[in-house]
Design a protein around this motif. Structure first.
Motif, PDB file in Angstrom:
ATOM      1  N   SER A 285       1.374   1.590  -3.515  1.00  0.00           N
ATOM      2  CA  SER A 285       3.110   1.412  -2.501  1.00  0.00           C
ATOM      3  C   SER A 285       1.902   0.824  -1.358  1.00  0.00           C
ATOM      4  O   SER A 285       1.323   1.198  -1.190  1.00  0.00           O
ATOM      5  CB  SER A 285       2.982   3.478  -2.183  1.00  0.00           C
ATOM      6  OG  SER A 285       4.283   3.239  -1.204  1.00  0.00           O
ATOM      7  N   ALA A 286       3.243   0.170  -0.914  1.00  0.00           N
ATOM      8  CA  ALA A 286       2.909  -0.454   0.013  1.00  0.00           C
ATOM      9  C   ALA A 286       2.143   1.015   1.348  1.00  0.00           C
ATOM     10  O   ALA A 286       2.194   2.040   1.445  1.00  0.00           O
ATOM     11  CB  ALA A 286       4.324  -0.791   1.363  1.00  0.00           C
ATOM     12  N   GLY A 287       1.644   0.603   2.346  1.00  0.00           N
ATOM     13  CA  GLY A 287       0.434   1.392   2.974  1.00  0.00           C
ATOM     14  C   GLY A 287      -0.841   2.467   2.414  1.00  0.00           C
ATOM     15  O   GLY A 287      -1.097   3.744   3.073  1.00  0.00           O
ATOM     16  N   SER A 288      -0.831   1.847   1.069  1.00  0.00           N
ATOM     17  CA  SER A 288      -2.242   2.762   0.130  1.00  0.00           C
ATOM     18  C   SER A 288      -3.156   1.683   0.779  1.00  0.00           C
ATOM     19  O   SER A 288      -5.168   2.122   0.014  1.00  0.00           O
ATOM     20  CB  SER A 288      -1.846   1.882  -1.228  1.00  0.00           C
ATOM     21  OG  SER A 288      -2.229   0.283  -2.069  1.00  0.00           O
ATOM     22  N   GLY A 289      -3.551   0.622   1.005  1.00  0.00           N
ATOM     23  CA  GLY A 289      -5.029  -0.169   1.689  1.00  0.00           C
ATOM     24  C   GLY A 289      -5.000  -1.045   0.586  1.00  0.00           C
ATOM     25  O   GLY A 289      -6.266  -1.099   0.220  1.00  0.00           O
ATOM     26  N   LYS A 290      -4.321  -1.414  -0.180  1.00  0.00           N
ATOM     27  CA  LYS A 290      -4.167  -2.602  -0.521  1.00  0.00           C
ATOM     28  C   LYS A 290      -5.254  -3.645  -1.027  1.00  0.00           C
ATOM     29  O   LYS A 290      -6.421  -3.866  -1.698  1.00  0.00           O
ATOM     30  CB  LYS A 290      -2.464  -2.410  -1.416  1.00  0.00           C
ATOM     31  CG  LYS A 290      -3.055  -3.709  -2.767  1.00  0.00           C
ATOM     32  CD  LYS A 290      -1.906  -4.604  -3.645  1.00  0.00           C
ATOM     33  CE  LYS A 290      -0.608  -4.939  -2.139  1.00  0.00           C
ATOM     34  NZ  LYS A 290       0.392  -5.221  -2.828  1.00  0.00           N
TER      35      LYS A 290
END
Length: 982
Positions: A285-290
């Protein structure tokens, strides 16, 4: 209670020591062991036999840790005068006995109740050392004593001062707060401002940890994370001190969150076990620190070894947007410990050179590959690649992806092959490479992405696909890394009422007419002005003061025309609110010959930076900044565009970025309903699965449909494909294609629609299936080439517009909007299942349904104006039409310019009275209201004068009132009332 014994299986347990500034942060008793193992280097320094010499060395060690951090000191050692000291031996590569012997010399030790300051009776629950240097601190709590992780966090913030050496920045790698249910960590203590993040496995797609039948919920911390082997890998490849640029450069200690570490470790383990050639889908997800996850994965892939040589020659990080390209490049370069191995291929020539030079990590965008495919030589054929794809839902199944595969396959000289070999080469280039592993990252996987990169499995005799690793939107929200954009969602209902302006009752196509009428009423200036006024009022009253007065908002529109209209209307509305705020505009192309750069007064590339600056507070967009735009200050969104599926999730998710003090966001939606939005988010709230696979036999069905219309013959296909493969110019291809197009034009309209839709479906479906099918079909490849050249020559069948002219027969009588109560839209707490890629079929025209204008108007009003319209609505419409008309009077203008305000007011009142009573039939309801409401006439005069008067001589009339003056005079005589809720 906590057991230390599991850690003790991999680490030594030490007696309770004290660490103070005097001991220079190296554990007592460890220096002797250090001195014995490095005696020769110690002799180069001389004078270390006494306490003074030891203190000098420890002083040097302490200053290096303070400057470079504990992680870098362990990785690179230190230099002291003539000697270099290795303080930690890295994990050995396969078969390297000497390195293994050195690695085994590392001493990992655990100490309980560590006294960390002299003279005070303060002790840390647990500390992990490596070779005498403190690495990990832990505060341990458990529910039996009615204490939790929150108490441990509070203890770090209030009792563990960063002024104490052990807790000062860069002295330790990480600080854990642990209880028997959850784990939190901080990589940098800052007293009460210390930030602690969850380090949990996740539970049912959300935050926390699952029940553990074999022990405590948090025993993975010592059973897995803090084992000797994994802790070594964290030291060597994950923990990182990075420099953040911006308003001044500052250092930040990076430590992986649990899902990041787990994802990368699992991916590397699978590649190590199964070799190159796998496909992996990561749904994070967004916010995962991808970006960090991708950087760690790239670093880990480069380090994989087998039989003394790298398993991966080059890692390509491929994005679909230049913003992400730079963002990921910066993350990868920050995490690399060796210089000159990362290349950023900003241009096609740089990409070609980086691949040819064998750069270990290359960051680029996928559209550069078609420009280099012909220039790459067969020398790449023996190379092995890892391809990390960011935002894998976009651009990975088309022609650019095929060119990337062909380039990295090292196909050699394409022109030198015969026709059969060329067809085979093209088919191979479409297929995913056997000499490459693919790692696809996305928060919103489509069915194509699932089938292409997902893990295949069977369930109840059905073929399914699932991501290799998941970090859900639900968990990101519950852990506080993103905000829930559906928590404060307000739909604004709009009602329209149209009226006929002609006496006769002509016939129109109902379906087309309804679409045209909806677009007509939504594009009216007064409708947009009223919506913009609602947006501006809401922003000023409920949003602008948030985040310390820094909050921003976005208006999402459906077209460039609407975008420009909203831009003007919202700026006028802000001015009417007497605010200094301004809006920016963003769209691609031109509107009435003007670009958004000219409207804003600066280049489009400056919009993200300028949007952070006052007075710009609202960004009005049309298909720009709805994906990939990460602005944490965005706090509100106003939507006047139909959104569905991934587009809804990506657009609304622009709001979800966290920011200090940003506790909630709000959405005002003028175009969508809650159910559609909930359905869009439900697909990606937890794990997204795929049920079934695309049936390749559908291609045979599409060919059968096309052959039935005899637009082409087999010889046409063979001739065009042969000449195409020989590199023939258009004059040699067009005669055959034009002859086929001529046969197409002889078909009936319905047959043309059926043939062209089947041809387009074939090309699209084959491009996807060719990447995953284990066997090739030369006939399909030839058909794909032929149709790709033919379809652009097939004009869409002329379809008579039986709704043409309807807009000349109606007018907008009334508009009203009303915001419903804000609600929290809830997504189903379950995994979502997608269906396979639809192959489509031959389309057929729909026969128009003709209805009289009166019935079409009645049906429209029933659908979009089914409310009680009152006389007050009509009175308001008449009131707002008056300022524009009064301002146009020449005598009033002269009085304003050449006389004082009192005389100008007298002239304004006279003009107002003339307009009303000379058009008494138009303003009958207004006159009746004036007669029945005491004081109303005086307030009306004040309103008109205050709105229009300008001492400079030129009347000022807010743009929001102009649309009302455009209403035709006949509008006041209509039978039905007009409405607007203002």
């Amino acid at each position: 209670m906590f057991r230390i014994s599991p850690i003790g299986t991999a680490m030594r347990k030490a007696r309770t020591p004290t660490i103070t500034r005097r001991s220079r942060s190296m554990r007592r008793g460890s220096f002797a062991s250090f001195e014995r193992r490095r005696r020769r280097r110690m002799e180069k320094l001389g004078g270390l036999a006494d306490e003074r010499g030891r203190r000098a060395f420890l002083g040097r060690l302490s200053s290096e840790i303070a400057k470079r951090g504990i992680v870098d000191v362990l990785r690179r050692g230190i230099k002291d005068r003539a000697a270099h000291f290795t303080l930690y031996y890295v994990t050995p590569t396969e078969g390297n006995a000497e390195a293994k012997e050195l690695y085994d010399e590392n001493i990992f030790s655990v100490t309980r109740q560590l006294c960390y300051t002299a003279g005070a009776r303060l002790a840390l629950d647990l500390c992990i050392f490596v070779n005498g240097l403190p690495l990990v601190t832990m505060e341990l709590k458990n529910s039996l004593t009615k204490q939790s992780t929150a108490d441990a966090v509070r203890q770090y913030r209030e009792d563990r001062s960063p002024r104490d050496l052990l807790f000062s920045f860069k002295r330790c790698m990480v600080h854990f707060a642990v209880d028997d249910r959850t784990v939190m960590f901080s990589a940098q203590l800052a007293g009460k401002e210390s930030v602690f993040l969850p380090f949990n496995k996740g539970n049912h797609g959300g935050a926390g940890n699952p029940p553990n039948p074999a022990g405590l919920m948090t025993d993975y911390l010592w059973q897995d994370i803090l084992t000797r082997a994994k802790l070594s890998r964290i030291i060597e490849g994950y923990a990182q001190l990075v420099k953040e640029t911006g308003a001044g450069t500052r250092e930040q200690m990076i430590f992986p969150r649990y899902h990041q570490l787990d994802c990368v470790e699992r991916l590397l383990a699978d590649v190590r076990a199964h070799g190159i050639g796998g496909r992996y889908l990561v749904q994070h997800s967004a916010g995962s620190g991808k970006s960090n996850s991708i950087a760690w994965l790239a670093h880990g892939l480069v380090g994989l070894m087998r039989d003394g040589r790298p398993m991966v020659d080059s890692v390509l990080v491929v994005t679909d947007r230049r913003i992400l390209d730079r963002q990921i490049r910066d993350a990868v370069k920050q995490f690399m410990q060796m210089s000159n191995i990362v290349a950023w291929a900003k241009h096609s020539s740089a990409l070609r050179q980086a691949i040819a030079d064998g750069k270990r990590i290359i960051v680029t965008t996928i559209e550069k590959f078609p420009h280099i495919a012909q220039a790459m030589s067969a020398s790449l054929a023996g190379r092995r690649f890892a391809i990390i794809i960011d935002e894998a839902h976009a651009g990975q199944t088309g022609r650019n992806a095929a060119q990337m595969n062909r380039t990295l396959a090292g196909g050699g000289d394409f022109a030198a092959l015969d026709d059969e070999d060329k067809i085979n080469a093209l088919m191979e280039s479409r297929r995913l490479l056997p000499n490459a592993s693919y790692f696809a990252f996305t928060a919103t996987p489509k069915n194509k992405t699932e089938e292409l990169f997902g893990t295949r499995y069977e369930e109840d005799d059905a073929v399914m696909h699932r991501p290799f690793h998941v970090y859900t939107m639900k968990q990101a929200i519950e852990e506080g890394f993103i905000l829930d954009v559906l928590k404060n969602y307000t739909t604004v209902e709009s009602w329209y009422r149209i009226v006929r302006t002609v006496e006769d009752d002509p016939m129109f196509d109902t379906r087309r007419a309804q679409k045209k009428l909806r677009a007509f009423v939504e594009g009216k200036r007064n409708v947009i002005a009223q919506k913009a006024a609602v947006m501006a009022e809401h922003f000023c009253a409920s949003v602008a003061r948030r985040l310390g007065g820094k909050a921003r908002a976005m208006i999402v529109t459906s077209s460039i025309e609407r975008c420009a209209a909203y831009y003007r209307a919202v700026n006028d509305a802000l001015a009417a609110e007497r605010r200094s705020y301004r809006a920016l505009i963003a769209f691609s192309g031109e509107h009435e010959g003007v670009t958004c750069a000219e409207m804003n007064g600066f280049p489009d590339t400056d919009i993200p930076a300028r949007f952070k600056e006052d007075p710009y507070r609202i960004l009005v967009v049309a298909d720009m900044f709805q994906t990939g735009f990460d602005e944490p200050l965005l706090t509100a969104m106003y939507v006047d565009k139909k959104l569905a599926g991934i587009a809804a999730v990506q657009t609304l998710s622009r709001l979800n970025r966290a920011y200090p003090g940003k506790r909630e966001v709000c959405v005002l939606d003028f175009a969508n309903n809650e159910g559609d939005v909930a359905d869009a988010f439900a697909k990606y709230y937890r794990t997204t699965l795929l049920a079934g696979e695309t049936d390749p036999n559908k291609l045979h069905d599409l060919i059968a449909v096309m052959e039935g219309y005899e637009v082409y013959a087999g010889s046409d296909v063979e001739r065009v494909v042969r000449r195409f493969l020989e590199g023939a110019e258009r004059p040699l291809l067009d005669p055959t294609l034009d002859a086929c197009a001529a046969r197409y034009m002889e078909l009936e309209v319905g047959e043309q629609i059926a043939f062209k839709s089947a041809a387009k479906n074939f090309v699209r479906t084959y491009q996807f299936l060719a990447m995953i099918l284990s066997s090739s079909n030369a006939a399909w490849e030839k058909m794909s080439i032929f149709l790709h050249l033919l379809v652009p020559k097939l004009p869409s069948p002329p379809e008579e517009d039986l709704a043409e002219g309807i807009l000349e027969t109606v007018d907008l009588g009334s508009y009203r909007n009303a915001a419903r109560e804000a609600i929290a839209i809830l997504c189903a707490d379950e995994d979502a299942v997608l269906l396979p890629v639809p192959t489509g079929s031959a389309a057929h025209p729909t026969a128009p349904e003709l209805d009289p204008l009166s019935e079409i108007v009645a049906a429209f009003n029933k659908s979009f104006g089914n409310i009680v319209w009152t006389e007050d609505d009509e009175v308001r419409r008449q009131i707002y039409s008056l300022p524009v008309q009064v301002a146009q009077d020449r005598a009033y203008r002269n009085a304003m310019k050449n006389s004082d305000a009192q005389n100008a007011r007298t002239e304004s009142d006279r003009v107002l009275q003339d307009i009303i009573y000379k058009n008494i039939e138009d303003y009958l309801k207004l006159i009746l209201h004036m007669q029945s409401t005491p004081g109303f006439e005086d307030r009306l005069r004040d309103f008109v004068f205050d709105t229009t008067y300008n001492g400079g001589g030129v009347p000022r009339v807010p743009e929001q009132y102009a649309p009302y003056a455009e209403q035709s005079r006949e509008a006041a005589d209509r039978e039905e009332g007009f409405g607007r809720r203002y």
